[in-house]
Design an enzyme around this catalytic site. Structure first.
Site, short mmCIF file in Angstrom:
data_model
loop_
_atom_site.label_atom_id
_atom_site.label_comp_id
_atom_site.label_asym_id
_atom_site.label_seq_id
_atom_site.Cartn_x
_atom_site.Cartn_y
_atom_site.Cartn_z
N SER A 119 19.17 -13.19 -22.76
CA SER A 119 19.16 -14.55 -23.34
C SER A 119 19.32 -14.56 -24.85
O SER A 119 18.77 -13.71 -25.56
CB SER A 119 17.87 -15.27 -22.97
OG SER A 119 17.76 -16.48 -23.69
N TYR A 143 8.83 -16.14 -23.24
CA TYR A 143 10.08 -16.02 -22.48
C TYR A 143 11.09 -15.13 -23.22
O TYR A 143 11.70 -14.24 -22.65
CB TYR A 143 10.68 -17.41 -22.25
CG TYR A 143 12.10 -17.39 -21.75
CD1 TYR A 143 12.40 -17.08 -20.42
CD2 TYR A 143 13.17 -17.67 -22.61
CE1 TYR A 143 13.71 -17.04 -19.98
CE2 TYR A 143 14.48 -17.64 -22.17
CZ TYR A 143 14.75 -17.33 -20.86
OH TYR A 143 16.04 -17.28 -20.42
N LYS A 147 12.69 -11.55 -22.01
CA LYS A 147 14.14 -11.34 -21.82
C LYS A 147 14.63 -10.18 -22.69
O LYS A 147 15.48 -9.39 -22.28
CB LYS A 147 14.89 -12.63 -22.16
CG LYS A 147 14.90 -13.62 -21.01
CD LYS A 147 15.94 -13.18 -19.99
CE LYS A 147 15.64 -13.67 -18.61
NZ LYS A 147 16.60 -13.15 -17.62
N VAL A 187 18.25 -28.81 -20.58
CA VAL A 187 18.38 -30.16 -21.13
C VAL A 187 19.60 -30.91 -20.56
O VAL A 187 19.52 -32.12 -20.30
CB VAL A 187 18.41 -30.11 -22.68
CG1 VAL A 187 19.68 -29.43 -23.21
CG2 VAL A 187 18.28 -31.50 -23.27
N ARG A 211 22.70 -26.17 -30.02
CA ARG A 211 22.86 -25.11 -29.03
C ARG A 211 24.34 -24.81 -28.82
O ARG A 211 25.19 -25.69 -28.99
CB ARG A 211 22.26 -25.56 -27.68
CG ARG A 211 20.75 -25.74 -27.67
CD ARG A 211 20.02 -24.42 -27.85
NE ARG A 211 18.58 -24.53 -27.80
CZ ARG A 211 17.79 -24.70 -28.87
NH1 ARG A 211 18.32 -24.84 -30.07
NH2 ARG A 211 16.48 -24.74 -28.73
C1 UD2 Z 1 16.55 -21.04 -23.87
C2 UD2 Z 1 17.66 -20.09 -24.34
C3 UD2 Z 1 18.79 -20.07 -23.28
C4 UD2 Z 1 18.24 -19.76 -21.89
C5 UD2 Z 1 17.15 -20.79 -21.57
C6 UD2 Z 1 16.45 -20.56 -20.24
C7 UD2 Z 1 17.65 -20.35 -26.80
C8 UD2 Z 1 18.40 -20.82 -27.99
N1 UD2 Z 1 18.24 -20.58 -25.60
O1 UD2 Z 1 17.09 -22.33 -23.82
O2 UD2 Z 1 19.75 -19.09 -23.65
O3 UD2 Z 1 17.76 -18.44 -21.83
O4 UD2 Z 1 16.12 -20.71 -22.56
O5 UD2 Z 1 17.22 -21.05 -19.21
O6 UD2 Z 1 16.58 -19.78 -26.91
N2 UD2 Z 1 15.09 -30.66 -24.80
C9 UD2 Z 1 14.94 -32.02 -25.05
N3 UD2 Z 1 14.66 -32.84 -23.99
C10 UD2 Z 1 14.50 -32.37 -22.73
C11 UD2 Z 1 14.64 -30.97 -22.49
C12 UD2 Z 1 14.94 -30.16 -23.56
O7 UD2 Z 1 15.07 -32.49 -26.19
O8 UD2 Z 1 14.23 -33.18 -21.82
C13 UD2 Z 1 15.45 -29.80 -25.95
C14 UD2 Z 1 14.56 -28.58 -26.13
O9 UD2 Z 1 13.39 -28.89 -26.88
C15 UD2 Z 1 15.52 -27.64 -26.85
C16 UD2 Z 1 16.90 -28.02 -26.29
O10 UD2 Z 1 16.75 -29.30 -25.70
O11 UD2 Z 1 15.50 -27.88 -28.24
C17 UD2 Z 1 17.38 -27.06 -25.21
O12 UD2 Z 1 16.32 -26.87 -24.28
P1 UD2 Z 1 16.53 -26.13 -22.90
O13 UD2 Z 1 15.22 -26.07 -22.20
O14 UD2 Z 1 17.69 -26.68 -22.19
O15 UD2 Z 1 16.98 -24.67 -23.33
P2 UD2 Z 1 16.44 -23.62 -24.47
O16 UD2 Z 1 17.19 -23.88 -25.73
O17 UD2 Z 1 14.97 -23.55 -24.47
#
Ligand code: UD2
Length: 313
Positions: A119, A143, A147, A187, A211
């Site tokens: 990741s 997490y 990873k 998201v 992202r």
């Molecule tokens: C992390 C990893 C990604 C993958 C994933 C697990 C990074 C940069 N990326 O993703 O590669 O391993 O974990 O599947 O570390 N958010 C909102 N509203 C929502 C949900 C999420 O604003 O309802 C925001 C969240 O706070 C974040 C962004 O959207 O800033 C992306 O969140 P995510 O959970 O889709 O993925 P992320 O970046 O944690």
């Protein structure tokens, strides 16, 4: 004809890999404990694969699953930053202990190569963009640590036992079949299904976080390439797999609003613990050693994903 073992086969990435491996004439075996994956994701291919509902932590089942296998795609994980913040032990078991079990079994069964779903979370909040594989990792969440530990185990099994491994650092993968129903869902899966149902999505933080969103077909292509690339170039190594374009969440919401025709606005809530601010990949290494280039861009990926949820929710 190659035999593939796909861990986490009932998840959205695992099930996409299964379809691609079958399309190439491969034999497919899959393991999944169905903790986040769903058997429906495999419905039309279930009769053509050897599906085993089992946990990688059950070493005997994992050994058995590796027997006679050429390539392993290791997708099984609890893929969530916030879930790992709430339950670091569970996250570690699913993401680290299970990975070591799989490596031991793959080594003992003499599989040709293990391709691992690493990741972009490993980079954490280092300020330099784009992220290159030779930058020091700086994981924030449990997490991300798990990873990254998986990557180190991959490389260690290559160095100590000669088991060929390739770690692919996925950058925020999205696409059809991604589960939108959990509070920990990705998201895009959440926003798309919420907006299609006329519900208001929530941005955690100010929406300026960005992202490198990557459509699932690109990842499938990268995995198939990772099996075939010469060992001298890829074994024991780590590669970014992404689109190489950064989009912030406010922009993402606006793009979805336009394609979906959602009339409302987004709401804002406090930033999430463990969240990374910005993420963007450098793809030089993946291009050079895997011949990887993203085939489907962000907008086209969004259109395909929205179309899928429209027909399937
Ligand atoms: C992390 C990893 C990604 C993958 C994933 C697990 C990074 C940069 N990326 O993703 O590669 O391993 O974990 O599947 O570390 N958010 C909102 N509203 C929502 C949900 C999420 O604003 O309802 C925001 C969240 O706070 C974040 C962004 O959207 O800033 C992306 O969140 P995510 O959970 O889709 O993925 P992320 O970046 O944690």
């Amino acid at each position: 004809m190659s035999t593939y073992l796909i861990t986490g086969i009932a998840g959205f990435i695992g099930s996409s890999l299964a379809r691609a491996a079958l399309a190439q004439g491969g034999q497919v075996r899959g393991m999944d404990n169905l903790s986040t994956g769903k058997k429906e994701n495999l419905s039309e291919i279930l009769s053509r694969i050897d599906f085993r509902q089992a946990d990688l932590l059950a070493l005997a089942a994992t050994h058995d699953a590796c027997r006679g296998v050429d390539y392993v795609f290791h997708e099984a994980a609890i893929p969530s930053v916030p879930k790992s913040v709430l339950d670091p032990l569970g996250s570690n078991q699913a993401n680290v202990d299970a990975t070591v079990n799989l490596l031991v079994a793959a080594r003992d069964a003499k599989v040709k190569r293990v391709v691992y779903a690493a990741s972009s979370a490993a980079y954490g909040d280092t300020p330099t963009l784009p992220k290159r594989e030779d930058m020091p990792p700086n994981p924030i969440s449990p997490y991300a640590v798990g990873k990254l530990a998986g990557e180190y185990y991959m490389t260690s099994f290559y160095r100590c036992y000669g088991l060929e491994t390739v770690s692919l650092r996925y950058f925020n993968i999205f696409g059809p079949r991604q589960d939108p129903t959990s509070p920990y869902s990705g998201v895009l899966a959440k926003f798309i299904t919420q907006m299609l149902q006329g519900e208001q999505p929530t941005i955690f933080g100010d929406g300026a976080q960005s992202r490198d969103f990557t459509y699932v077909d690109n990842v499938v292509d990268a995995n198939l390439r990772a099996c075939q690339a010469p060992a001298a170039e890829v074994a024991g190594k780590v590669f970014n797999i992404a689109t190489a374009r950064r989009v912030d969440l406010n922009e993402t919401f606006r793009a979805l609003k336009k394609i979906i025709g959602y009339p409302g606005d987004v709401k804002y809530a406090p930033e999430r613990a463990g969240d990374v601010k910005h993420s963007l990949a450098d793809l030089t290494q993946a291009e050079k050693h895997l011949g990887y280039r993203p085939k489907v861009d962000f907008e086209e990926g969004l259109r395909r994903t929205i179309e899928w949820y429209r027909g399937n929710s």
